[in-house]
Design an enzyme around this catalytic site. Structure first.
Site, PDB file in Angstrom:
ATOM      1  N   LEU A 160      54.152  23.977  65.210  1.00  0.00           N
ATOM      2  CA  LEU A 160      53.152  24.199  64.103  1.00  0.00           C
ATOM      3  C   LEU A 160      51.959  23.128  64.426  1.00  0.00           C
ATOM      4  O   LEU A 160      52.011  22.348  65.550  1.00  0.00           O
ATOM      5  CB  LEU A 160      54.228  22.848  63.385  1.00  0.00           C
ATOM      6  CG  LEU A 160      52.652  21.312  62.434  1.00  0.00           C
ATOM      7  CD1 LEU A 160      52.599  22.703  60.828  1.00  0.00           C
ATOM      8  CD2 LEU A 160      54.377  20.766  61.907  1.00  0.00           C
ATOM      9  N   ASP A 161      50.656  24.294  64.691  1.00  0.00           N
ATOM     10  CA  ASP A 161      49.788  23.575  64.960  1.00  0.00           C
ATOM     11  C   ASP A 161      48.371  23.824  64.239  1.00  0.00           C
ATOM     12  O   ASP A 161      47.634  23.902  63.584  1.00  0.00           O
ATOM     13  CB  ASP A 161      49.380  24.086  66.399  1.00  0.00           C
ATOM     14  CG  ASP A 161      48.110  24.042  67.016  1.00  0.00           C
ATOM     15  OD1 ASP A 161      47.698  23.154  66.984  1.00  0.00           O
ATOM     16  OD2 ASP A 161      47.508  24.974  67.348  1.00  0.00           O
ATOM     17  N   ALA A 162      48.410  22.414  63.187  1.00  0.00           N
ATOM     18  CA  ALA A 162      47.578  22.357  61.646  1.00  0.00           C
ATOM     19  C   ALA A 162      46.546  21.987  61.511  1.00  0.00           C
ATOM     20  O   ALA A 162      47.742  20.086  62.099  1.00  0.00           O
ATOM     21  CB  ALA A 162      48.892  22.692  60.231  1.00  0.00           C
ATOM     22  N   ASN A 194      52.368  20.711  67.327  1.00  0.00           N
ATOM     23  CA  ASN A 194      51.244  19.882  68.484  1.00  0.00           C
ATOM     24  C   ASN A 194      51.062  19.054  67.551  1.00  0.00           C
ATOM     25  O   ASN A 194      49.992  19.132  66.207  1.00  0.00           O
ATOM     26  CB  ASN A 194      50.307  21.101  68.649  1.00  0.00           C
ATOM     27  CG  ASN A 194      49.013  20.227  68.918  1.00  0.00           C
ATOM     28  OD1 ASN A 194      49.229  19.348  69.422  1.00  0.00           O
ATOM     29  ND2 ASN A 194      47.510  21.332  68.824  1.00  0.00           N
TER      30      ASN A 194
END
Length: 310
Positions: A160-162, A194
């Site tokens: 999850l790097d949104a 992140n």
């Protein structure tokens, strides 16, 4: 109206120096040409993606496009300490594709699926030298929330790097969405997030993840920023031992697993926090040891670039 994300380490930056203001003005001029859409900026050997002049999204070395330039992305790959041979990685948020390119090159037996909501970001994939879609890689233009409600993935790893132009996407950091992520992982899979923000907000995210993942959650701060990297394990915890760390380090010398392992924080699994406020207080105390002003974190673009060029 959402508040625009502050740049780099501006959580602790008291005054923006003149050179940084000039750099931002230059980026604002580029953004005008692109009419507010994401844009790239080339600086020597660096190509950088910006969502807006104060939100650097991704960085790439033109002569080494698969290298993980930012330390936070190397910390994300700490996932290999928990799951060294993933067969399928589901990534939410494409950006400049740094993580995609690294996994595509260094994990040849792994399939990669990317969910990205911003068509403008996807349109820049050739500029950032991403490989085309094939039997191993698929980039899907969609809203991850609705897509994952209608589609189910048995991913070994979910990254999850949104971020959007306003910073961390709140809708992707709720208890409800963490439950969706959990459902899309195989047993013994791992979710890596992140995240960024004030200690109070980060503690809430950690608490929600701990509730969803049976308290099997560890975290560390990126060495070059104030991003927090969180590892949440579904099922049995399987962290690499010293021998495995040595083997991983030989395969991925740039990732520095031993140093990363030494910096992992968590709350004891034996501690049963039935009171949410008590748990939040314990999480805030843990975060307070790492979310502090750090001289090693670049304070402006010039310092950041100097560190990258070393």
């Amino acid at each position: 109206m959402k508040k625009t994300r502050q740049s780099l380490s501006s959580l602790f930056l008291k005054q923006v120096p003149a050179a940084e203001r000039a750099h931002i003005r230059r980026l604002e001029e580029i953004q005008k040409v692109h009419e507010g859409h994401p844009f790239h900026f080339d600086d020597g050997n660096l190509r950088i993606m910006y969502l807006n002049p104060k939100c650097m999204q991704s960085a790439m070395k033109l002569d080494a496009p698969d290298e993980l330039v930012c330390a936070y992305s190397r910390a994300v790959m700490g996932l290999l300490m928990f799951h060294p041979q993933p067969r399928h990685i589901l990534l939410i948020g494409l950006g400049g594709g740094s993580l995609v390119k690294y996994c595509y090159r260094h994990l040849p037996d792994c399939r990669i699926t990317v969910l990205e909501i911003n068509a403008d970001v996807i349109a820049m994939r050739d500029l950032f030298m991403l490989p085309p879609d094939d039997e191993r890689l698929q980039v899907i233009h969609c809203d991850a929330v609705t897509h994952l409600q209608d589609n189910c993935y048995d991913a070994d790893v979910l990254l999850l790097d949104a971020y959007d132009e306003n910073g961390l996407v709140a809708e992707l950091n709720t208890a409800e969405f963490y439950a969706i992520c959990h459902a899309n992982l195989v047993e013994n899979g791992i979710m890596v997030a992140n995240v960024w923000g004030k200690t109070s907000a980060l503690a809430g995210m950690l608490s929600r993840l701990r509730q969803q993942f049976a308290r099997q959650v560890s975290w560390t701060r990126s060495p070059d920023s104030y991003n927090l990297i969180v590892y949440a394990i579904k099922g049995a915890l399987n962290q690499a031992n010293e021998h495995a760390i040595k083997a991983l380090s030989d395969q991925h010398p740039s990732l520095q697993f031993s140093a990363l392992q030494d910096k992992l924080l968590s709350l004891p699994l034996s501690a049963n926090y039935t009171d949410t406020e008590v748990e939040l207080a314990a999480l805030k105390l843990s975060l307070s040891t790492i979310m502090v002003p750090d001289a090693n974190v670049p304070q402006n673009y010039a310092d950041w670039k100097k560190q990258i060029d070393q």
